[in-house]
Design a protein around this motif. Structure first.
Motif, PDB file in Angstrom:
ATOM      1  N   SER A  74      38.787  40.629  46.171  1.00 15.42           N
ATOM      2  CA  SER A  74      39.102  40.116  44.840  1.00 15.42           C
ATOM      3  C   SER A  74      40.436  40.713  44.370  1.00 15.42           C
ATOM      4  O   SER A  74      40.792  41.832  44.729  1.00 15.42           O
ATOM      5  N   TRP A  77      43.443  42.937  38.974  1.00 20.29           N
ATOM      6  CA  TRP A  77      43.938  42.197  37.814  1.00 20.29           C
ATOM      7  C   TRP A  77      44.975  42.943  36.993  1.00 20.29           C
ATOM      8  O   TRP A  77      45.891  42.319  36.463  1.00 20.29           O
ATOM      9  N   ARG A  78      44.846  44.242  36.866  1.00 20.78           N
ATOM     10  CA  ARG A  78      45.757  44.979  35.972  1.00 20.78           C
ATOM     11  C   ARG A  78      47.222  44.810  36.368  1.00 20.78           C
ATOM     12  O   ARG A  78      48.047  44.409  35.525  1.00 20.78           O
ATOM     13  N   LEU A  80      48.613  42.532  38.195  1.00 22.49           N
ATOM     14  CA  LEU A  80      48.970  41.121  38.124  1.00 22.49           C
ATOM     15  C   LEU A  80      49.272  40.699  36.688  1.00 22.49           C
ATOM     16  O   LEU A  80      50.305  40.087  36.405  1.00 22.49           O
ATOM     17  N   LEU A  81      48.393  41.060  35.773  1.00 23.90           N
ATOM     18  CA  LEU A  81      48.579  40.668  34.375  1.00 23.90           C
ATOM     19  C   LEU A  81      49.759  41.392  33.733  1.00 23.90           C
ATOM     20  O   LEU A  81      50.504  40.794  32.946  1.00 23.90           O
TER      21      LEU A  81
END
Length: 152
Positions: A74, A77-78, A80-81
């Motif tokens: 997966s 996210w951190r 990427l955002l």
């Protein structure tokens, strides 16, 4: 034939798709000749080269034995955002606040993408990169980049 490395396989697919998209977009522009290249010459060549690198990567990912350590997991996210927010912030803030305010803000923001964030290091990096960017683009290349906010 099986997929030996999922990461290499899917990165090859992405390279091929992006490269062919750029190459197809470049066909809308005049190509020119090798002696006098037009605006479509470089994007077409670069797009085809990227697609070729993707094809080589994709072929290297195919084989007989599977490498389970090289599976896609997966997304994290951190980072990427934070990076997407920094790019969007730079595009929005640069014309309004100028280079000397936008660059340090964006550089410190991107430093939040890592888990070992240190404010002092981020601030030092922001100062060095902002001064270097100002020297290179504004002083050296004489580009018309807003340096200060439009009110000043």
């Amino acid at each position: 034939m099986r997929i030996k490395s999922e990461v290499d396989f899917w990165s090859g697919v992405v390279f091929i798709v992006v490269g062919l998209a750029f190459a197809m977009g470049a066909t809308e522009y005049r190509f020119g000749t090798s002696a006098r290249p037009g605006p479509g010459y470089f994007p077409l060549g670069l797009g085809l080269l990227l697609a070729m690198v993707g094809f080589i990567e994709l072929m290297g990912a195919l084989g007989r034995e599977r490498n389970d350590a090289d599976r896609i997991t997966s997304p994290i996210w951190r980072p990427l955002l934070v990076i997407v927010a920094a790019v969007l912030g730079a595009g929005f803030l640069l014309p309004r606040l100028g280079m000397l305010i936008t660059l340090p803000f964006v550089i410190v923001l991107t430093c939040f993408a890592t888990s070992d964030f240190k404010f002092r290091e981020a601030l030092g990096l922001a100062v060095v990169l902002t001064v270097g960017s100002w020297l290179l683009f504004v002083v050296g290349l004489e580009l018309r980049i807003p340096v200060m906010p439009s009110k000043f």
